[in-house]
Design an enzyme around this catalytic site. Structure first.
Site, PDB file in Angstrom:
ATOM      1  NE  ARG A 159      20.780   9.868  -0.727  1.00 22.96           N
ATOM      2  CZ  ARG A 159      19.496   9.718  -0.717  1.00 22.96           C
ATOM      3  NH1 ARG A 159      18.986   8.505  -0.762  1.00 22.96           N
ATOM      4  NH2 ARG A 159      18.718  10.747  -0.662  1.00 22.96           N
ATOM      5  CE  LYS A 175       5.836  -6.470   5.987  1.00 24.78           C
ATOM      6  NZ  LYS A 175       7.016  -7.316   5.990  1.00 24.78           N
ATOM      7  CB  ALA A 229       9.432   9.878   1.119  1.00 22.38           C
ATOM      8  CG  HIS A 252      20.062   8.883   3.780  1.00 21.28           C
ATOM      9  ND1 HIS A 252      20.676   9.952   4.384  1.00 21.28           N
ATOM     10  CD2 HIS A 252      19.155   9.411   2.929  1.00 21.28           C
ATOM     11  CE1 HIS A 252      20.155  11.076   3.914  1.00 21.28           C
ATOM     12  NE2 HIS A 252      19.224  10.776   3.024  1.00 21.28           N
ATOM     13  CB  SER A 280      -0.917  -0.006   1.225  1.00 20.48           C
ATOM     14  OG  SER A 280      -0.121  -0.053   2.397  1.00 20.48           O
ATOM     15  CG  HIS A 305      17.783   5.576   2.661  1.00 21.14           C
ATOM     16  ND1 HIS A 305      16.795   6.015   3.516  1.00 21.14           N
ATOM     17  CD2 HIS A 305      17.637   6.311   1.528  1.00 21.14           C
ATOM     18  CE1 HIS A 305      16.091   6.979   2.932  1.00 21.14           C
ATOM     19  NE2 HIS A 305      16.571   7.162   1.719  1.00 21.14           N
ATOM     20  NE  ARG A 363      17.115   5.868  -3.911  1.00 18.62           N
ATOM     21  CZ  ARG A 363      16.534   6.723  -3.083  1.00 18.62           C
ATOM     22  NH1 ARG A 363      15.484   7.419  -3.488  1.00 18.62           N
ATOM     23  NH2 ARG A 363      16.948   6.872  -1.846  1.00 18.62           N
ATOM     24  CB  SER A 411      12.993   5.700  -5.134  1.00 15.26           C
ATOM     25  OG  SER A 411      13.147   6.590  -4.083  1.00 15.26           O
ATOM     26  CD  GLU A 464      16.604  15.342  -2.009  1.00 14.87           C
ATOM     27  OE1 GLU A 464      16.770  14.243  -2.538  1.00 14.87           O
ATOM     28  OE2 GLU A 464      15.603  15.637  -1.349  1.00 14.87           O
TER      29      GLU A 464
END
Ligand code: FAD
Ligand code: SIN
Length: 526
Positions: free
Chosen positions: A288, A34, A45, A241, A12, A349, A384, A389, A113
């Site tokens: 990162r 779950k 986030a 992270h 979800s 992360h 990433r 994401s 970022e």
């Protein structure tokens, strides 16, 4: 209990909810989760969602930044698709009611970022995920064609294997018929038969001791797909992270968003000296992998267990207006971020790898789709780019929904599927067997398969893991199924795939840094 449905969605978060909302226009959808539906990584986030909105930004610049972060392992076609569809998907989020911060003139307030060459991150203060989660959840909850089942735990996806037909990783005709799901009301395993199934179960941060991920991130979907002989790739690329709040008594770790460094905060060592320029000309805003490794190195040199983030020079009204949650959270534990240094430490992360999918979100298993953090579309390559994401989830859930719509009416439910066989199983009365093994797994992964790896450490990790794998499989076979044993089994499976794929990669690349393959790179000094 047996249920039949057009579409089964497992998860979800942003990937599952956005896919469900699209399919529900013409199909009946069951969405299982779950935990409470709001308990997802999506909800936590902070930074936001990257999209090309205005000049001087351009698709080319965002594509280039994504390719650089991915250390040239990203799939150029997938990168191009994702970024060129970014604005449309963001507009759709806004139509679903998501509110992004604006500047006084009405333009969206874009943040910057690490690894981004432009300001392009749409955000809702420092709680973007909460805003997205809430709006999508409300839309799905109110949709007459979507049934949300909370605390239902998917155990296995159903394939021909359950009809007694042998399949292996080379089989090209594996078909998914739905999933076996633990029903919280009866404690029994339901059989949910679906024409199409979406796995959107998120990441697997809990394979490690220290993670920013909520407790639901135990890699279940990836482990299920792998057991069903699906193709899983890129798992060696685990993103740490750089700046989780150092607060050892708190699990999972609270994130200090990269956007704070985007707003000017600077990483400092234990003695208060800036150190990132020793490692990268971009300083605290390097990508990162570089920042996390630099912090790891500084902590090893000093012997301390954290470094600091210094945001004291940022005006306090900016801090309180743009980062209200971080401000309040830190204050709760006695840190005034306008006056004090913030202790930070890297934490697991984001999982860049996952179930391999094509540009339509299809896995190698027919009628089974995957989207979000559990999928490996090829966007992230070896690392990433921050805030890519949430975008990836939207783009590929959208594409998967289009594909699903085009095939679903020609798919029949498979009625021969047997119910789950739990004959001979007994209640496991020793939770210690599960809790202790989970700690062992997390120690193995954190100590040997963390930010910096070596062949010796990986070999040792594999040997240790094989022992707990065998013990847990034996326990699973004789136990009445519970969520706890399934999650442990899945986490061990994830650890195994990460280690195997890390051993196969005989180089250092992006997030996978192995001291036995030191690498000379134009941007990196470590
Ligand atoms: P999730 O949102 O994690 O949802 C997974 C769902 O699957 C949950 O509902 C869970 O209950 C369900 N589930 C799992 N297993 C089962 C099972 N066996 N049976 C039933 N249900 C199951 N990304 C960005 O782009 N920008 C950011 O600013 C950003 N900040 C982040 C901050 C934090 C603290 C974290 C943890 C992540 C952040 N990320 C960010 C990453 C991003 O939030 C996630 O990658 C993304 O939200 C994943 O969405 P998802 O839908 O794939 O999974
Ligand atoms: C953050 O806000 O620093 C997290 C962004 C991300 O993980 O993409």
């Amino acid at each position: 209990m047996r249920l039949t449905i057009d579409v089964l969605v497992i998860g979800s978060g942003i990937a599952g909810l956005s896919y469900a909302l699209k399919l529900a226009k013409e199909n009946k959808v069951i969405l299982i989760t779950k935990d409470q539906a709001e308990e997802t990584s999506t909800r936590y986030a902070q930074g936001g969602i990257a999209a090309v909105m205005y000049d001087p930004d351009s698709y080319e610049k965002h594509i280039n930044d994504t390719m650089i972060a991915g250390d040239d392992l990203s799939d150029p076609n997938i990168v191009k698709i994702t970024i060129s569809e970014s604005k449309d998907r963001v507009k759709e989020l806004i139509k679903w009611g998501v509110d992004f911060d604006k500047q006084p003139g009405g333009r969206y307030d874009l943040a910057k970022e690490g690894g981004h060459s432009e300001y392009r991150v749409l955000h809702h203060k420092d709680s973007t995920g909460m805003e997205i989660q809430e709006k999508l959840y409300i839309a799905a909850k109110n949709h007459p064609n979507i049934t949300i089942l909370e605390k239902y735990f998917a155990i296995e996806i159903i394939t021909q294997h359950h009809l007694g037909i042998e399949i292996n990783r080379r089989s090209s005709d594996i078909v998914c018929y739905g999933a076996y799901v633990l029903n919280p009301n009866s404690g029994k395993i339901d059989t949910i038969l679906s024409r199409c199934t979406m796995i959107s179960t998120g990441g697997a941060g809990h394979a490690y001791n220290n993670t920013t991920n909520p407790k639901v991130s135990t890699g279940d979907g990836i482990a299920m797909a792998y057991r069903a002989k699906g193709f899983v790739r890129g798992m060696e690329f685990v993103q740490f992270h750089p700046t989780a709040l150092y607060n050892p008594s708190e699990k999972p770790s609270f994130l200090i968003t990269e956007a704070l460094r985007g707003a000017g905060a600077i990483l400092k060592d234990y003695q208060g000296h800036e150190f990132m320029h020793k490692y990268d000309s971009r300083g605290s805003l390097a990508s990162r992998d570089i920042v996390a490794r630099a912090i790891d190195n500084e902590m090893k040199i000093s012997g301390e267990d954290h470094v600091y983030l210094d945001a004291r020079h940022i005006p306090s009204n900016t801090m309180i207006m743009h980062f209200p949650n971080i401000y309040a959270k830190c204050l709760q534990i006695g840190i005034d971020i306008c006056k004090d240094l913030i202790p930070v430490v890297p934490a697991a992360h984001y999982l860049c790898g996952g179930i391999a999918t094509n540009e339509l979100g299809e896995t190698g298993i027919k009628h089974l789709f995957a989207s979000g953090e559990c999928a490996s579309t090829g966007l992230h390559g070896a690392n990433r780019l921050a805030s890519n994401s949430l975008l990836e989830s939207l783009v590929f859930s959208h594409r998967a929904a289009l594909k699903t719509d085009s095939i679903i009416h020609n798919i029949n439910h498979e009625h021969m599927i047997p119910d789950w066989d739990d004959e001979g199983t007994v209640l496991n009365e020793e939770m210690i067997l599960i809790t202790q093994t989970k700690k062992e797994l997390q120690n193995i992964m954190s100590n040997y398969v963390g930010i910096v790896r070596s062949n010796l450490r990986l070999n040792r990790a594999l040997k240790r893991l094989e022992i707990i794998y065998k013990e847990t499989e034996e326990l699973f076979v004789r136990s009445i199924v519970t969520q706890e044993i399934c999650e442990l089994r899945n986490l061990i499976q994830i650890g195994y795939i990460i280690i195997k794929q890390a051993m196969e990669r005989k180089e250092s690349r992006g997030l996978h840094f192995n001291i036995d393959y030191p690498k000379v790179d134009r941007n990196k000094l470590i």
